[in-house]
Scaffold this motif. Structure first.
Motif, PDB file in Angstrom:
ATOM      1  N   LYS A 135       0.908  -1.008   0.088  1.00 53.17           N
ATOM      2  CA  LYS A 135      -0.089   0.495  -0.063  1.00 53.17           C
ATOM      3  C   LYS A 135       1.133   1.235  -0.613  1.00 53.17           C
ATOM      4  O   LYS A 135       0.741   2.136  -0.498  1.00 53.17           O
ATOM      5  N   LYS A 145       0.534   4.092  -2.879  1.00 57.79           N
ATOM      6  CA  LYS A 145       1.204   5.474  -3.088  1.00 57.79           C
ATOM      7  C   LYS A 145       1.769   6.902  -3.215  1.00 57.79           C
ATOM      8  O   LYS A 145       2.094   7.824  -3.852  1.00 57.79           O
ATOM      9  N   SER A 171      -7.337   2.108   3.149  1.00 57.44           N
ATOM     10  CA  SER A 171      -6.249   1.721   3.592  1.00 57.44           C
ATOM     11  C   SER A 171      -6.444   0.345   4.202  1.00 57.44           C
ATOM     12  O   SER A 171      -5.674  -0.984   3.926  1.00 57.44           O
TER      13      SER A 171
END
Length: 1977
Positions: free
Chosen positions: A791, A795, A1343
């Motif tokens: 994750k 980003k 998330s």
């Protein structure tokens, strides 16, 4: 006792040689019976003594025991036969399975072939597109032919629907039916024969006896048919039982296996549950539920299987009941058969009694036929006739009924055989019709008998007796009819029961089919469940794929940005390169400008020079004009000067024109240079702009690169971390892989170990599994961390993507700018190219102009030369014709020189053309290379085709081999059947012969002989049965051997099965790929396509490797063949050595050979001694020479040193020692030679043994080689399998490793993201507003959701990993289990075979017990029948004795032949030995020659020695004593040698004499011994034969006498015995009921077996489910592989795209080069066009030359014609006479009186040139001759005057006009047709005279034909007119055609010109000729 021994030996021989000599036996028996019957009637009756009877009884007992033993053997053989049939059926099933496998393989091969054909078609289409440019269109014929070839192979397998067992049974039935047909035919022949004999005899008694015989034969046939039908039914029952037992055993086995597998599975699951325990209770809760569900499902399935087994048990019980009922029916049938047999016997007895009565009646008939009146013939006769008819009708009815029953019982399966039988039956019916006619004739004879019979009726008492007897017979008949009806009803009931059985059987089969359907439905349901599970798995996999795809997309975007950076850098570098190129081009243009300026200066200089030259020319012109103004007297020169002036003026004009052109060119060049300068300035400005733009772009790029570098460094840091983690994971993986490898090795070892070892390893694997489970739990945690990392990276990537987008926009703008610059540069380049092309064209034009000027100059020179030559030719024409020829030759030489010059010019042009062609060839070569690459691809496809064809060929070869084996088996069966036919026919013919001969004798003898025949037939049947069984055993043994070979091959077929499994997996992969290729996943499709391509590449590589291996195999095969050849050669050499050793041993064995050996040894000794002596003498000679030399060199002339003398003495002593040593050595050699001889014998024996061993070893080697090759193949295949498994495992490990890595990465990133997020949020809260905080919260929530999803996914992945590991374990377990199962199956089959054998033994024991019971009861019968059977046995013994004697005679004959052959061989060996002796004698002679040579050498040495001695004597007068001693010693040695030589010669001569004598004596002795042995053997054999024959004859005579007496007595006894036998039959039926009980017990055992099979069925079903699970696991593994491969291929795609971009650039460069090459080509083509124009001009000039030459030739021809005409004129004027003179003389001749006319004639003769004497002769010969001559001359000279041959210059004129022809016509019409005078033809010249032929040579063929035809027509008129008509034509008709030249001179000119003065005497001097002459004048 000797007689007994002879009989026993004879029996043994006959039993041993049964297979070979049946036909001869039967023939001998028939002959013997004839002799015996003849002798039996002649000899007196007497009784046998008691001792003989005892002997016979003892023999009878022995024979009975042997009979019993043979029966046992028969039963054993039958049992073996049944067992072998069962084995064959099992093998047939295995073969069917193999065929199915082969068909599957063929289908796979077909699929592959179709794929290859598609590839071929694609390649061909590509080739067509390439070839279409050139115009070629290849035809794709390969595919059609290929597919056709394949389609045929498949069809061979589909026709083989029938079972092998069915085929064998049908073949047996066919053989049986054919045997029956042959038997019926033979019987028909027999009855025909009897009918013919009966007709010939015409006796009434014979008719009745024939009818009785017919009835007997019919009864026999009925018996045989009944027995055959019962046998058939029994055989069918046994086959059904066996099939049922087989099915039951199979079902039980499967059920057991399935149960066992399910139990193992449950144990494993329980173990797993215990191990997992409470530690992983939460995670494994779902698993436990699944396991519980599976257990429930299994329990339900178990219940269902139990139900099914119960149903099967019920069915088996029903079937057993049916079987028991069938067996009961069979027992009933047996009883009925026994009853029928009893009835048949009674009928036979009645028939015999009828025969006796009929014979009595006949004898009575004959006595009282004369005395009785016709009145008493009315009443009782009809009754007897009616009774006979009734009997016949009853018999025919019985026959019809039996036929109908047999037809009902026959099988429907053999329709074709039935058709054949119908054909036979039709033939038999025809023969029956013939027999019926004969029957009618017999009935007529019966009617006669009835007429005679009326006479007998007078005696009333006898009539009453007859009536009573007839009544009894009627009663018997009625009883028989009743019994027949009962039989028919029983048969009908049996048929009905059989039909019921069939129906029950069908119901059972239907039930089985239903069960199968239910099982298949259950399987389908299971498959559906599996499919659902698969779908769920696929959905989960798709989710995983989506996640992976997202990851891949992110990575791809990163790669794309990196690539764009790289591309921007590349663009910068390209711009730099372009700039450099532009600068280079500018420099090139400047250089070209400089060059053009230089060229201008050069041209200006040339202009100045030309102007100066012009000025000089003008000055010269002014001078010439001044000279012209000088005196006019020089007029003759002035003309010439004017011509020169004109030429100069023309040249000046040309020069001016050239100057003007050059000036124009200069101006053009100046303009071009100015333009170029302008363009250069523009380009300079453009370059400066480009530089500024480049500097700006570089600054921008540097900034971007700095930003990118920072990002890249950050990424590198992350990459380093990831790599470290990867390294750790790889280490773990390597450890795991090593563990896996160990497990794999352990598994491979475990295959060879026992099951116990496998179980231990299984436990270890389970422990490893547990460890792996713990590791998976750890990996799950890592995966969670990886998700968090993932994750975070997302980003970071989003932020980087935005920056990348900005960069991409900038780059795109730069790219647009660069493209504009490129376009400008390309435009400038095009302009430059145009200018350069213009310059090149100008240069080319200049060159062409110069070349044309040169060529014009040369042409002008050539024209001048030609003009000069023409003038010369004209001068030559004016001169004499004789001088022309040499001048012509000079002209020709000059022309040739000119031609050579022109050819040189032509060669230069050709060189230029070649230069251009080279450029074209270079381009063609590039095309050819492309074509070659295409051809290579085609070759590859051809190689694939070839391999496929080879595979097909191999299949066809295998099929052909199988067909050949089947054919051989069929041939053997046919041979056996033919042998049986022959034997039966022989037996039948012999029976017929016996019957004919017995008819002659009395009825008493007939009765006895018939019984003997019956016993004989029975014995022959036994013998035949034994033979047939032996043949069957042999066939079965052969089949067993063949089947064992095929079973060995089945191990190879296992490899084929594995290949099939692999192919099935390939198909599954394809199916999965098809599933994956759904519309949303286009990217996956691309990846899959790439995978497919990669697979294709791998396949090609594998195929290449295979090809290499096949080549290596072929090499190895060739080497193996070579080795085999070498071994064969060595074996042959060994065999030769053996033969030589044998020969040597035979030589050394004989005593004479020992002598020869000793002589050879002696000779060798002598030779050695002589050699030693020669050596000694030579040494002495050398020493003497040295002494002489030393003496000559020394100072003392006459004396010798004492030292030298001492040396000589020492040498002598040494020589003596050497001699002693040599003697010792000689003795040693002798001893060694003797030892060697002894050892040689031992070695020979050892050699023989070794040879035998070598042969055995060679056989073993060949077998081992075959086994070794098979093992190698299997080993290689196993290795490949292991490699594949290893690769799969490695791939699985790799996939697990990758997943672990991804987990670690994601978890790490997630951990790093969480603190970053917190820090980021604090920063943003300080800087930003509340909106951002809300966004962050939303992001955090997102998330968290993603993390949860990832965790779920990780859990799912953990589950999948576990399933994969379980699958791995299952695979390993399944591998182990399969090996265990195979072993278990083998053990089970062995145990089943043992059980079957035990059952067979039990059955055999029970059968033997039953047999003993039967024998106990049959012994009672035998005790009653003993007296009867004794005589029969005696008969048989006697016949056997005779056959034995005959066999012995045959054996004796065979032994005589063998002895003769041995004699011939001995003679051959003796000849060989003689040749050997001659060779040895030659060697002896050679040895003697050697000895003589050595002796000669000795003599020469002695002479030398003497000479030396004399010299020494002369030199050494002082010291002679010692030398004398030495000389004396030498002399003594010489004397010894002489004595030795003499002794040697004597010994040699003696040896030779002794050898010759020995050989002669040995030969004589051997011949005498052989003769004695042969004579003794023959004497002994003859004595034994005589004794045996005498004994046998006496015995047979006595036996025959006793037989006649006792048989009459025992007829009555036999009737009593029949009653007792019926009681015995009842006892037998009781025993049969006992047997039925035992069979029921067996049925109970069978039902138990069925229960076991049902259990096995359930086990097998469980196994099937296990396999389905393993399949699904495999599919999971495959999907994982595909995912990994997708990732690989995506990376490879990026690389490929880069490569493609590079290749595109290269292609663009190549295109530019191509454009340049095309421009050059255009230039070359322009040059070629100019060259072609020049060549055309040259061709025109050459044509002009040729025309001029032709004109020259015409003028030469004209000259030749004129010369010829002149010559003809000269010749013609020489011999011509004045016409006026001749006219005056002619007229004067007529005016003068007749008396003085002679003078006038003489005058004329003198003018003509005739001599006086000749004239006087002419006048004196005949006074009337003149008048005749005159009349002939005036009337028609052609008819009277002989046709003198014309010269060529005297022939008639050919240029005749129309008037001439008209005159000729009038002449021919006016002359009367007088017959031609008879002139001598010999004097005439034929029409085709040489003169005329010369003419014909010039005439064309068409015209010749016309003239010849005309001549042919005119020959009818007269032969003398022909020459004129057949002359050459006046005008050539060809001249008027289009082809002929129009010139007058070219017309055909005749060889003869017109004559100006008349000839003195013409041959054609007719009135017409005179008129023609006038016309011409």
């Amino acid at each position: 006792m000797s007689w007994l021994g002879g009989l026993g030996s004879g029996l043994g021989q006959s039993l041993g040689q049964v297979g070979g000599s049946l036909a001869s036996l039967t023939g001998q028996i028939s002959n013997f019976t004839k002799d015996m019957l003849m002798e039996g009637t002649e000899e007196m009756e007497g009784e046998l003594p008691n001792s003989r009877r005892k002997e016979i009884e003892a023999i009878h007992a022995i024979l009975r025991s042997e009979n019993e033993r043979l029966k046992k053997v028969c039963t054993d053989l039958e049992e073996k036969h049944e067992a072998s049939e069962l084995q064959i059926k099992q093998l047939s099933t295995s073969y069917r399975d193999q065929l199915q496998q082969k068909e599957v393989e063929i289908s796979h091969l077909k699929a592959r072939q179709i794929a290859l054909q598609d590839q071929l078609l694609k390649l061909q289409s590509a080739a067509q597109s390439v070839i279409s440019g050139t115009g070629g269109v290849p035809t794709p014929t390969a595919s059609s032919s290929f597919s056709y070839g394949v389609s045929h192979h498949g069809s061979a397998f589909h026709d083989d629907d029938m079972d092998l067992g069915d085929i064998i049974s049908s073949q047996q039935e066919i053989n049986r039916l054919s045997n029956e047909v042959s038997r019926l035919e033979s019987e028909i022949g027999h009855w025909r024969h009897i009918a013919q004999i009966s007709k010939a005899q015409g006796l009434n008694s014979s008719d009745q006896s024939e009818e009785i015989c017919k009835l007997q034969n019919i009864i026999k046939e009925l018996k045989q048919n009944r027995s055959q039908e019962i046998d058939d039914h029994q055989h069918e029952m046994s086959v059904l039982q066996n099939a049922h037992q087989q099915k039951l055993t199979e079902i039980t086995r499967r059920h057991r296996e399935e149960l066992h597998d399910y139990e193992e599975r449950i144990e494993e699951l329980e173990n797993l549950l215990q191990q997992d325990g409470p530690g992983i209770a939460i995670t494994d809760y779902s698993k436990i539920q699944e396991m519980q569900k599976t257990i429930q499902v299994l329990q339900t399935e178990k219940v269902e299987s139990i139900k099914k087994t119960e149903e099967l048990e019920k069915k088996i019980k029903d079937i057993s009941k049916k079987l028991s009922s069938v067996e009961n029916e069979r027992d009933v049938l047996k009883k009925e058969q026994e009853r029928l047999n009893v009835e048949n016997r009674q009928i036979i007895k009645e028939c015999e009694s009828l025969k006796l009565e009929c014979s009595k009646l006949q004898s009575y008939d004959m006595k009282q036929s004369e005395s009785v009146t016709e009145k008493e013939r009315i009443c009782p006769q009809s009754t007897s006739v009616e009774e006979v008819l009734r009997l016949q009708q009853a018999l025919s009815d019985a026959e019809n009924e039996i036929m109908r029953l047999s037809n009902l019982n026959q099988d429907n399966s053999l329709a074709e055989d039935n058709l054949k039988l119908k054909m036979h039956v039709q033939g038999l019916e025809k023969e029956n019709s013939l027999l019926s006619q004969e029957k009618e004739e017999l009935q007529v004879s019966l009617s006669k008998l009835s007429n005679d019979y009326e006479v007998i009726k007078s005696t009333a008492t006898r009539d009453m007796n007859l009536n009573s007897e007839l009544h009894d017979l009627r009663l018997n008949l009625e009883a028989k009819e009743q019994e027949l009806n009962q039989n028919i009803t029983e048969k009908e009931t049996l048929i009905a029961e059989l039909e019921e059985l069939d129906q029950q059987n069908q119901e059972a089969t239907k039930h089985m089919i239903l069960l199968k359907d239910q099982l298949s439905k259950q399987q389908n349901e299971g498959d559906r469940i599996i499919n659902k599970l698969k779908k769920d798995l696929n959905d989960e996999k798709k989710r995983v794929h989506q996640l992976e795809d997202d990851k891949m997309n992110i990575t791809k975007e990163l790669d794309m940005q990196k690539e764009k950076l790289i591309q921007s850098e590349l663009y910068l570098s390209d711009l730099h390169l372009a700039k450099q190129k532009l600068e280079d081009k500018v420099e090139d243009l400047v250089d070209e400008l400089n060059k053009s300026e230089n060229n201008n200066l050069i041209i200006q200089k040339e202009n100045f020079e030309l102007k100066e030259h012009l000025k000089q020319n003008e000055e010269e012109l002014s001078r010439i004009r001044d000279k012209l103004t000088q005196p006019l007297n020089e007029d003759s020169n002035s003309n010439f000067k004017d011509a020169l002036l004109k030429e100069r003026e023309a040249e000046i004009r040309n020069l001016k024109q050239n100057l003007a052109e050059i000036e124009q060119l200069n101006e053009n060049l100046k303009k071009a240079a100015f333009d170029l300068k302008m363009e250069n300035e523009k380009l300079g400005l453009a370059c400066e702009d480009v530089r500024h733009q480049l500097e700006e772009s570089i600054v921008g790029n540097n900034q971007i690169s700095l930003e990118k570098n920072t990002i890249v460094e950050a990424l590198k840091m992350e990459k380093g971390q990831l790599e470290a983690e990867l390294c750790q994971a790889e280490k773990r993986l390597l450890e795991e892989a090593s563990k896996y490898k160990q497990t794999i090795e352990e598994l491979s070892n475990a295959r060879s170990l026992n099951t116990s070892a496998l179980q231990l390893e299984h436990e270890r694997l389970i422990q490893l599994n547990q460890e792996k489970d713990f590791e998976i739990a750890q990996l799950k945690k890592n995966i969670e961390q990886v998700d968090i990392d993932h994750k975070e990276t997302k980003k970071i990537l989003t932020s980087s993507l935005e920056e990348r987008k900005q960069l991409t926009q900038l780059i795109n703008e730069k790219e647009i700018f660069i493209e504009k610059l490129k376009e400008r540069s390309s435009e400038l380049q095009e302009e430059l190219d145009k200018h350069t092309q213009a310059l090149r064209k100008n240069e080319n034009l200049k060159q062409t102009l110069e070349e044309k000027d040169r060529s014009l100059g040369s042409m002008k020179e050539e024209n001048n030369h030609l003009k000069e030559e023409l003038e010369r030719l004209r001068e030559q024409q004016s001169r004499a014709a004789l001088v022309t020829e040499p001048k012509n030759l000079d002209g020709i030489t000059e022309l040739e020189s000119e031609v050579s010059r022109l050819s040189v010019i032509k060669d230069n042009l050709e060189k230029e053309i070649k230069h251009h062609q080279k450029i074209i060839e270079d381009q063609n070569q590039s095309k050819m290379q492309l074509l070659q690459s295409l051809q290579e691809q085609k070759k590859k496809t051809d190689e694939f085709k070839y391999q496929h064809e080879q595979m097909n060929v191999m299949h066809t070869q295998l099929l052909l081999e199988k067909d050949e084996e089947i054919k051989t088996l069929q041939k053997t069966i046919e041979e056996i059947t033919t042998q049986q036919h022959e034997e039966r026919q022989d037996i039948q013919t012999e029976n017929s012969d016996i019957f004919q001969e017995t008819k002659v004798q009395s009825l008493t003898i007939e009765n006895g002989s018939e019984k003997h025949d019956l016993s004989k037939v029975e014995t022959e049947k036994l013998v035949k049965g034994i033979k047939e069984r032996e043949l069957e055993i042999e066939l079965l043994n052969e089949k067993n051997i063949f089947l064992t070979k095929q079973i060995d091959q089945l191990s190879k077929d296992d490899v084929g099965k594995l290949t099939q499994i692999i192919q099935q997996k390939d198909l599954e992969i394809q199916a999965l790929t098809a599933r994956v290729s759904s519309p949303p996943y286009t990217h996956d499709v691309v990846c899959l396509q790439q995978q497919l391509q990669a697979y294709a590449m791998d396949r090609e590589k594998v195929l290449a490797v295979l090809n290499e291996q096949t080549r290596e195999n072929s090499h190895l095969k060739t080497e193996y063949h070579k080795i085999v050849d070498i071994v064969a050669a060595k074996e042959a050499a060994l065999i030769k050595l053996q033969d030589e050793n044998k020969k040597l041993s035979t030589r050394f064995e004989s005593s004479g050979q020992d002598m020869f050996r000793e002589t050879v040894q002696n000779l060798s000794r002598i030779i050695r001694e002589k050699d030693i002596e020669i050596d000694a003498l030579s040494q002495k000679c050398q020493t003497l020479v040295t002494v002489l030399q030393t003496s000559s060199t020394g100072n003392e002339v006459g004396g010798i040193n004492s030292n030298q003398f001492e040396e000589l003495l020492q040498e002598r002593n040494k020589l003596k020692q050497q001699v002693k040593k040599m003697e010792e050595w000689k003795q040693q050699v002798m001893t060694t030679v003797q030892n060697m001889q002894r050892e040689s014998t031992q070695l020979q024996e050892e050699l023989h043994q070794l040879l035998a061993q070598v042969l055995v070893d060679s056989d073993n080697n060949s077998k081992l080689l075959v086994d070794y090759t098979g093992l190698i193949q299997s080993y290689e295949q196993n290795e490949t399998k292991l490699k594949n498994f290893g690769q799969e495992l490695a791939q699985v490990q790799y996939s697990i490793g990758q997943l672990c890595n991804t987990k670690d990465l994601l978890l790490g990133k997630l951990d790093s993201i969480s603190p970053q997020l917190s820090s980021g949020s604090s920063l943003t809260s300080q800087s930003s507003a509340s909106l951002k905080t809300v966004k962050l919260d939303a992001l955090n929530e997102c998330s968290q959701q993603e993390i949860e999803e990832l965790r779920k996914l990780l859990q799912e992945k953990d589950a999948t990993i576990r399933t994969l590991q379980e699958n791995n374990h299952r695979l390993s377990d399944s591998v182990a289990a399969t090996s265990e199962l195979e072993k278990k199956e083998h053990e089970q089959t062995d145990s089943e075979i043992k059980q079957l054998k035990e059952k067979q033994d039990v059955l055999q024991k029970s059968l033997k017990e039953k047999d003993l019971l039967i024998k106990a009861q049959s012994d009672q019968l035998l005790s009653l029948n003993e007296n009867f059977t004794n005589k029969v046995n005696e008969n048989e013994l006697l016949r056997q004795a005779v056959t034995n004697l005959k066999e012995r005679t045959l054996i004796l004959e065979m032994s005589i032949r063998e002895l003769k052959e041995e004699n011939e061989k001995i003679v051959e060996t003796s000849r060989e030995k003689e040749t050997e002796y001659q060779a040895l004698q030659e060697t002896n002679m050679k040895f003697s020659m050697m000895l003589r040579e050595r002796e000669f050498e000795c003599h020469s040495m002695k002479e030398k020695a003497l000479a030396f001695e004399q010299l020494l004597k002369e030199k050494e007068q002082g010291k002679t004593g010692e030398l004398n001693q030495l000389l004396n010693a030498v002399k003594s040695l010489q004397e010894k040698t002489v004595t030795f030589q003499k002794e040697r010669d004597q010994v040699m001569l003696a040896l030779k004499q002794k050898q010759m004598e020995n050989t002669a004596v040995q030969n004589e002795v051997q011949h005498l011994r052989d003769k004695e042995l042969r004579l003794n053997q023959e004497l002994e054999r003859l004595r034994n034969h005589l004794l045996e024959t005498e004994d046998s004859y006496t015995r047979e005579a006595l036996a025959a006498e006793d037989r006649e007496a006792k048989l009459r007595k025992r007829v009555t006894v036999l009737e009593e015995k029949l009653v007792s036998s019926s009681n015995a039959m009842e006892n037998a039926s009781h025993q049969a009921s006992l047997q039925v009980e035992s069979l029921q017990e067996q049925l109970n055992i069978v039902s138990k077996q069925r229960d076991e099979t049902a259990l096995q069925l359930s086990m097998s079903q469980e196994q099937v489910k296990q396999y389905a699970l393993s399949l699904s696991n495999l599919q999971m593994v495959l999907e994982h592989f595909q995912q990994e491969e997708k990732a690989m291929y995506s990376a490879e795609l990026g690389k490929n795209k880069q490569l493609i971009a590079e290749w595109k650039k290269k292609a663009e460069n190549l295109e530019e080069k191509l454009l340049l090459l095309q421009e050059r080509l255009d230039e070359a083509n322009a040059a070629l066009d100019s060259a072609s124009r020049l060549t055309e001009q040259l061709d025109l000039k050459e044509e002009q030359m040729e025309e001029l030459k032709k004109q020259n030739e015409l003028r030469q021809e004209m000259l030749d014609d004129v010369q010829k005409k002149l010559m003809n004129l000269v010749n013609s004027t020489e011999g011509k006479v004045d016409k006026v003179l001749m006219r005056n003389l002619f007229i004067g001749h007529f005016h003068t009186p007749k008396n003085k006319r002679h003078e006038v004639l003489r005058l004329m003769g003198s003018i003509v040139g005739i001599k006086r004497e000749e004239m006087e002769q002419l006048l004196n010969e005949d006074q009337g001759g003149v008048t005749k001559w005159m009349t002939g001359w005036l009337g028609g000279g052609s008819k009277s005057v002989p046709n003198t041959p014309l010269r060529p210059n005297q022939q008639s004129v050919l240029n005749s006009s129309f008037s001439e022809l008209f005159v000729k016509f009038l002449e021919t019409e006016s002359h009367p047709s007088v017959p031609p005078p008879k002139l001598s033809v010999g004097g005439m010249k034929p029409l085709d005279s040489p003169g005329r032929r010369k003419l014909d040579m010039n005439v064309p063929e068409s015209f010749k034909d016309t003239t010849e035809s005309r001549a042919g027509r005119r020959t009818d008129v007269s032969p003398f007119l022909a020459p004129r008509s057949a002359a050459v034509p006046l005008i050539n008709p060809a001249a008027f055609g289009p082809g002929g030249p129009g010139h007058l001179l070219l017309k055909p000119v005749s060889d003869v010109l017109p004559t100006f003065t008349p000839l003195p005497v013409l041959p054609d001097s007719s009135a017409g000729a005179v008129l023609k002459d006038l016309l011409k004048q």
